[in-house]
Write a protein that holds these residues in place. Structure first.
Motif, PDB file in Angstrom:
ATOM      1  N   SER A   1      -0.853  -0.268  -4.795  1.00  0.00           N
ATOM      2  CA  SER A   1      -1.586   0.129  -3.595  1.00  0.00           C
ATOM      3  C   SER A   1      -2.907  -0.614  -3.491  1.00  0.00           C
ATOM      4  CB  SER A   1      -1.839   1.639  -3.603  1.00  0.00           C
ATOM      5  OG  SER A   1      -0.625   2.352  -3.491  1.00  0.00           O
ATOM      6  N   VAL A   2      -3.580  -0.838  -4.636  1.00  0.00           N
ATOM      7  CA  VAL A   2      -4.841  -1.580  -4.622  1.00  0.00           C
ATOM      8  C   VAL A   2      -4.592  -3.016  -4.167  1.00  0.00           C
ATOM      9  CG1 VAL A   2      -6.704  -2.474  -6.058  1.00  0.00           C
ATOM     10  CG2 VAL A   2      -5.873  -0.136  -6.398  1.00  0.00           C
TER      11      VAL A   2
ATOM     12  N   GLY B   1       2.989   1.652  -3.333  1.00  0.00           N
ATOM     13  CA  GLY B   1       2.238   2.149  -4.468  1.00  0.00           C
ATOM     14  C   GLY B   1       2.133   3.653  -4.515  1.00  0.00           C
ATOM     15  N   LEU B   2       2.332   4.329  -3.387  1.00  0.00           N
ATOM     16  CA  LEU B   2       2.246   5.789  -3.370  1.00  0.00           C
ATOM     17  C   LEU B   2       3.347   6.433  -4.193  1.00  0.00           C
ATOM     18  CD1 LEU B   2       1.360   6.378   0.401  1.00  0.00           C
ATOM     19  CD2 LEU B   2      -0.201   6.343  -1.561  1.00  0.00           C
TER      20      LEU B   2
ATOM     21  N   THR C   1       5.053   4.499  -6.659  1.00  0.00           N
ATOM     22  CA  THR C   1       5.272   3.713  -7.879  1.00  0.00           C
ATOM     23  C   THR C   1       4.012   3.708  -8.742  1.00  0.00           C
ATOM     24  OG1 THR C   1       4.712   1.690  -6.644  1.00  0.00           O
ATOM     25  CG2 THR C   1       7.054   2.257  -6.844  1.00  0.00           C
ATOM     26  N   ASN C   2       3.092   2.785  -8.443  1.00  0.00           N
ATOM     27  CA  ASN C   2       1.890   2.624  -9.258  1.00  0.00           C
ATOM     28  C   ASN C   2       0.695   2.385  -8.359  1.00  0.00           C
ATOM     29  OD1 ASN C   2      -0.140   0.892 -10.901  1.00  0.00           O
ATOM     30  ND2 ASN C   2       1.221   1.770 -12.457  1.00  0.00           N
ATOM     31  N   MET C   3      -0.420   2.980  -8.737  1.00  0.00           N
ATOM     32  CA  MET C   3      -1.619   2.864  -7.911  1.00  0.00           C
ATOM     33  C   MET C   3      -2.100   1.420  -7.818  1.00  0.00           C
ATOM     34  SD  MET C   3      -3.647   4.356  -5.915  1.00  0.00           S
ATOM     35  CE  MET C   3      -3.157   6.043  -6.252  1.00  0.00           C
ATOM     36  N   GLY C   4      -1.834   0.603  -8.861  1.00  0.00           N
ATOM     37  CA  GLY C   4      -2.253  -0.789  -8.823  1.00  0.00           C
ATOM     38  C   GLY C   4      -1.608  -1.555  -7.681  1.00  0.00           C
TER      39      GLY C   4
ATOM     40  N   ALA D   1       0.829  -1.211   0.000  1.00  0.00           N
ATOM     41  CA  ALA D   1       0.000   0.000   0.000  1.00  0.00           C
ATOM     42  C   ALA D   1       0.861   1.258   0.000  1.00  0.00           C
ATOM     43  CB  ALA D   1      -0.936  -0.017   1.202  1.00  0.00           C
TER      44      ALA D   1
END
Length: 283
Positions: free
Chosen positions: A44-45, A36-37, A39-42, A33
């Motif tokens: 974080s999901v 992802g902040l 790198t990539n939102m995926g 989580a």
């Protein structure tokens, strides 16, 4: 040497919390989580999904009943015997205590030492001015404010002559400084309670001489440029040696570790103090 006889081995079972991987899943989800902040939102999901799964899975391990596993334990009891007929008892006195020293100089001892040292260090300072400039007022005028306030950039001739305002200022600075250093010295005494002369005559003068050598050019460049630091160290060592000697002659007091807690925090406990005095015996 101790001898023992064993009794038959018995089997017992101990209930332990069941092992689970859900805390690891929760930790992995938190890592994804936050990763992802940046790198990539995926990512974080994915982390959020693992966090929810970890929380629910971990919660299921303890609700409605905590999961346990039965672990068999082999218990073997021993019956100890000995051939000794006496019990050795160790006599422990205050010299075996971990918290030493038992006695230490008081803070007032440091104050007295500061006053005596301040009086003694006057002579090396005056002697330096007399030998170098044939005037006892050189050191007095430097300490008394030469280069600051209304006495900016005085000539050497002005510094070598008597100046009442400089004498008064130097006396105040020297007296206050000696008292403050005496208080600091008294607070430092428990570090080397058996060697106050070493602390006061060598360690402390070297420390504060180094601090002044570094700070004085910023505070008073005029004074820093005209101080002979070798003579300055001599005067500081004189202060420390005299202060240390005076402290060494003072009566040491028992450290506060022997007082009850209520007395150490400042509560009025006359009954406890009297009881404590009776236990310690005469001082």
């Amino acid at each position: 040497m101790d001898e023992h006889e064993s009794s038959p081995v018995s089997e017992e079972v101990v209930q332990l919390p069941a092992p689970t991987a859900w805390p690891l899943v929760l930790a992995l989800g938190l890592m994804f989580a936050f990763a992802g902040l940046v790198t990539n939102m995926g990512i974080s999901v994915l982390g959020a999904v693992l966090i929810v799964a970890g929380i629910l899975g971990w919660f299921g391990q303890v609700w409605p009943h905590a999961h346990h596993v039965a672990v068999p334990v082999r218990v073997q009891k021993y019956a100890y015997t000995t051939i000794r007929t006496k019990v050795a008892r160790i006599e422990v006195d205050e010299s075996h205590r971990a918290r030493l020293p038992v006695h230490t100089p008081s803070v007032m001892a440091g104050v007295k030492g500061g006053i005596a040292g301040g009086a003694a260090m006057i002579f090396p300072a005056l002697l330096y001015g007399l030998i170098r400039y044939h005037s006892i007022w050189y050191a007095v005028n430097l300490l008394g404010g030469a280069g600051v306030a209304g006495w900016l950039n005085p000539t050497l001739a002005e510094i070598l002559h008597f100046r009442l305002s400089a004498l008064i200022t130097a006396t105040i600075i020297h007296a206050v400084g000696s008292l403050l250093i005496g208080l600091l010295y008294g607070a430092m005494l428990p570090m080397l309670p058996r060697h106050p002369i070493i602390l006061g005559g060598l360690i402390a003068p070297i420390l504060w001489s180094g601090v002044l050598h570094s700070a004085l050019p910023l505070i008073n460049p005029f004074l820093a440029a005209r101080i002979d630091w070798w003579w300055f160290v001599v005067s500081q060592v004189t202060f420390g040696l005299v202060a240390g000697w005076v402290v060494a002659q003072q009566v040491h007091i028992r450290t506060e570790q022997f007082l009850p807690f209520a007395a150490r925090v400042g509560l009025e406990t006359p009954g406890m103090m009297e009881e404590h005095d009776r236990e310690d015996g005469p001082k």
